[in-house]
Design an enzyme around this catalytic site. Structure first.
Site, PDB file in Angstrom:
ATOM      1  N   CYS A  30      39.785  38.834  43.039  1.00 37.58           N
ATOM      2  CA  CYS A  30      39.323  39.315  41.727  1.00 37.58           C
ATOM      3  C   CYS A  30      40.485  39.881  40.919  1.00 37.58           C
ATOM      4  CB  CYS A  30      38.295  40.437  41.890  1.00 37.58           C
ATOM      5  SG  CYS A  30      37.100  40.178  43.182  1.00 37.58           S
ATOM      6  N   ASP A  31      41.372  40.622  41.570  1.00 35.71           N
ATOM      7  CA  ASP A  31      42.321  41.441  40.810  1.00 35.71           C
ATOM      8  C   ASP A  31      43.793  41.083  40.983  1.00 35.71           C
ATOM      9  OD1 ASP A  31      40.147  42.934  39.910  1.00 35.71           O
ATOM     10  OD2 ASP A  31      40.178  44.222  41.671  1.00 35.71           O
ATOM     11  N   CYS A  75      39.619  43.654  46.344  1.00 37.48           N
ATOM     12  CA  CYS A  75      39.393  42.210  46.199  1.00 37.48           C
ATOM     13  C   CYS A  75      40.597  41.530  45.565  1.00 37.48           C
ATOM     14  CB  CYS A  75      38.134  41.976  45.365  1.00 37.48           C
ATOM     15  SG  CYS A  75      37.850  40.233  45.042  1.00 37.48           S
TER      16      CYS A  75
END
Ligand code: NAP
Length: 315
Positions: A135-136, A132
């Protein structure tokens, strides 16, 4: 007795909940472990009609949820562990043992990111390996990142990650990309993206401190192994439908996608409907998921009022 239950809260489940709630069917909606579904891990959604300037994925999902709540949908945190669809009322068992019953069920549990299954991958999830970018990506500011895959997801992730990385390398196992032309063109036009094509991923490699230092690949043309250096490895090779919890209670295809009667959301079990990515390996868009959520709610309404003739044939 509840008339209806929705399992899953991506665009499909939330749209179904809005329609069911507006039809006074007071649905209970089971949220799962990722409320809002995959769109909560996206940044800007540019292709959902009605938002000419785009909208952030989490905001879109939050709006859909509020809309469902406004009309009386009830949300429940919980992970569905198993179901019994052998007779009505249908039973749905939550983790922790609680059992809920409903006369009808809409399954909209979506699909989850796939992993490669190579050495070093699972050991480093959250420590250099991710599925992701939204997200990261932030954790890899000023670093070198690689993205594995040749589809639209890989192109999208690669483009997005150039916001953070010094360089993004796309590693794909073939020479030809699978991605749509527009997504390919966008990635190819991005000066921060380089390409390691015709390379099969073999292993995520770490240094002596345990930090990810790259991906060992096989160069399929040269027939030799190479190390593609990077501190972050993003796997973007597609998704698996979330249907394990059903334990075969409804018919699925060989990949696990729920089979529905063509042109409807009816599963092989009368009163159980499926919508969104869990039954769609072809389109997988927020708008098509939402559309099928609307269809599921309307099919469900018809079923509950007793005017549905169940004549099932999967495809
Ligand atoms: P996909 O189209 O199935 O592509 C998966 C890619 O991963 C393929 O290039 C595949 O290689 C590669 N791959 C799969 N397993 C692999 C393995 N074990 N080792 C190495 N490589 C592997 O999946 P997707 O990119 O997630 O797209 C899914 C759907 O969502 C598509 O319909 C796509 O159009 C849509 N989508 C749209 C957008 C957008 O429009 N904004 C964004 C994301 C996704 P091969 O090509 O060799 O099979």
């Amino acid at each position: 007795m509840r008339k209806t239950m929705v399992i899953g809260t991506g665009p499909a489940g939330l749209t179904a909940a809005i329609y069911l709630a507006r039809a006074n069917l007071s649905p209970i909606v089971i949220e799962g472990t990722q409320p809002g579904g995959q769109l909560t891990t996206t940044t800007e959604v540019e292709n959902f009609p009605g938002f000419p300037e785009g909208i952030m994925g989490p905001e879109l999902m939050d709006n859909m949820r509020k809309q469902a709540e406004r009309f009386g949908a009830e949300f429940r945190n919980g992970w569905v562990e198993g179901v019994d669809f052998s007779k009505r009322p249908f039973k749905v068992k939550l983790e922790g043992g609680e059992e809920l019953e409903a006369e009808s069920v809409i399954i909209s549990t979506g699909a989850s990111a796939k992993y490669l299954g190579i050495p070093g991958e699972q050991d480093n999830v959250g420590r250099g390996v991710s599925t992701c970018a939204t997200c990261d990506g932030f954790f890899f500011r000023g670093k070198k990142i690689l993205v594995i895959g040749g589809g639209d997801s890989a192109m999208e992730e690669a483009n997005f990650l150039t916001r953070f990385a010094t360089e993004v390398t796309v590693v794909h196992r073939r020479e030809e990309l699978r991605a749509s032309k527009i997504m390919q063109d966008r990635a190819k036009g991005n000066g921060k993206i380089s390409w390691a094509l015709n390379r099969t991923p073999l292993e995520v490699v770490t240094d002596e401190t345990g930090a990810v230092k790259g991906l060992k690949v096989r160069n399929n043309e040269a027939g030799q192994e190479e190390l593609v250096e990077a501190q972050g490895v993003f796997v973007a090779i597609g998704h698996t439908p979330n249907t394990k919890f059903l334990g075969g209670a409804v018919e699925t295809d060989d990949h696990g996608y729920i089979l529905v009667k063509p042109g409807t959301t009816e599963t092989n079990v009368p009163g159980v409907f499926a919508c969104g990515d869990v039954q769609d390996m072809r389109y997988r868009q927020a708008i098509t998921a939402a559309g099928s959520g609307c269809m599921a709610a309307m099919d469900c309404e018809k079923f509950l009022e007793g005017s549905m003739v169940h004549d099932w044939s999967g495809n």
